[in-house]
Design a protein around this motif. Structure first.
Motif, short mmCIF file in Angstrom:
data_model
loop_
_atom_site.label_atom_id
_atom_site.label_comp_id
_atom_site.label_asym_id
_atom_site.label_seq_id
_atom_site.Cartn_x
_atom_site.Cartn_y
_atom_site.Cartn_z
N PRO A 132 8.01 4.90 -2.50
CA PRO A 132 6.80 5.61 -2.07
C PRO A 132 7.15 6.85 -1.24
O PRO A 132 8.15 6.88 -0.52
CB PRO A 132 6.04 4.60 -1.22
CG PRO A 132 6.80 3.34 -1.29
CD PRO A 132 8.06 3.56 -2.00
N LEU A 133 6.32 7.86 -1.34
CA LEU A 133 6.58 9.13 -0.67
C LEU A 133 6.68 9.03 0.85
O LEU A 133 7.56 9.65 1.45
CB LEU A 133 5.52 10.15 -1.08
CG LEU A 133 5.80 11.60 -0.72
CD1 LEU A 133 7.11 12.05 -1.35
CD2 LEU A 133 4.68 12.48 -1.18
N PRO A 134 5.84 8.25 1.54
CA PRO A 134 6.00 8.14 3.00
C PRO A 134 7.36 7.56 3.41
O PRO A 134 7.94 7.97 4.41
CB PRO A 134 4.86 7.21 3.43
CG PRO A 134 3.84 7.36 2.37
CD PRO A 134 4.60 7.59 1.10
N LYS A 135 7.87 6.63 2.63
CA LYS A 135 9.18 6.05 2.96
C LYS A 135 10.28 7.09 2.79
O LYS A 135 11.21 7.18 3.60
CB LYS A 135 9.44 4.84 2.07
CG LYS A 135 10.61 4.02 2.52
CD LYS A 135 10.68 2.73 1.74
CE LYS A 135 11.79 1.87 2.28
NZ LYS A 135 11.86 0.58 1.59
N VAL A 136 10.19 7.90 1.73
CA VAL A 136 11.17 8.97 1.52
C VAL A 136 11.09 9.97 2.67
O VAL A 136 12.11 10.44 3.17
CB VAL A 136 10.93 9.65 0.16
CG1 VAL A 136 11.81 10.88 0.01
CG2 VAL A 136 11.17 8.69 -0.98
N LEU A 137 9.88 10.29 3.10
CA LEU A 137 9.71 11.21 4.22
C LEU A 137 10.32 10.65 5.50
O LEU A 137 10.99 11.39 6.25
CB LEU A 137 8.22 11.49 4.43
CG LEU A 137 7.86 12.49 5.51
CD1 LEU A 137 8.40 13.86 5.16
CD2 LEU A 137 6.36 12.53 5.70
N MET A 138 10.14 9.36 5.75
CA MET A 138 10.72 8.75 6.95
C MET A 138 12.25 8.77 6.89
O MET A 138 12.91 9.00 7.90
CB MET A 138 10.21 7.32 7.11
CG MET A 138 8.73 7.22 7.45
SD MET A 138 8.30 8.08 8.96
CE MET A 138 9.11 7.04 10.14
N VAL A 139 12.81 8.52 5.73
CA VAL A 139 14.27 8.56 5.59
C VAL A 139 14.78 9.98 5.83
O VAL A 139 15.80 10.18 6.51
CB VAL A 139 14.68 8.04 4.19
CG1 VAL A 139 16.14 8.33 3.91
CG2 VAL A 139 14.41 6.56 4.09
N CYS A 140 14.08 10.97 5.31
CA CYS A 140 14.49 12.36 5.52
C CYS A 140 14.41 12.75 6.99
O CYS A 140 15.31 13.42 7.52
CB CYS A 140 13.63 13.30 4.69
SG CYS A 140 13.94 13.20 2.93
N ILE A 141 13.37 12.31 7.68
CA ILE A 141 13.24 12.60 9.11
C ILE A 141 14.34 11.90 9.90
O ILE A 141 14.93 12.48 10.82
CB ILE A 141 11.84 12.20 9.61
CG1 ILE A 141 10.79 13.16 9.03
CG2 ILE A 141 11.78 12.20 11.13
CD1 ILE A 141 9.37 12.75 9.33
#
Length: 101
Positions: free
Chosen positions: A35-44
């Protein structure tokens, strides 16, 4: 006819490239399923790690340099002064433990 060493190196590099391509494909398919929010959290999280680790190393080096500077500064200023307490303790010890008739 090609050299056998160059043929061997070519096959090794081709195998390495194939392995990296397979790893990239697996990572890509996994990212598409995530999911996109999880990818965003990993990137942050990765961005924070990349910025915090150099900051920690820099602060460590700065504090070590400050400590060394203060040690050299205090050692240099202490060399000019006589050691009153240490000399009196040594003098008392020598007076008590010398063999005098």
């Amino acid at each position: 006819m090609k050299n056998s060493a160059s043929q061997y190196l070519y096959s090794v590099f081709r195998q390495v490239a194939q392995e990296f391509r397979q790893i990239g494909q697996k990572v890509g398919t996994r990212l598409l399923r995530t999911p996109l929010p999880k990818v965003l959290m990993v990137c942050i999280a990765l961005a924070l790690l990349i910025t915090i680790i150099p900051l920690i190393i820099t602060l460590f080096v700065v504090f070590v340099l400050i400590k060394l500077f203060l040690a050299v500064f205090t050692m240099g200023s202490a060399q000019g002064k006589p050691k009153a307490r240490g000399e009196t303790i040594n003098a008392v010890y020598i007076e008590r433990h010398t063999d005098r008739p």
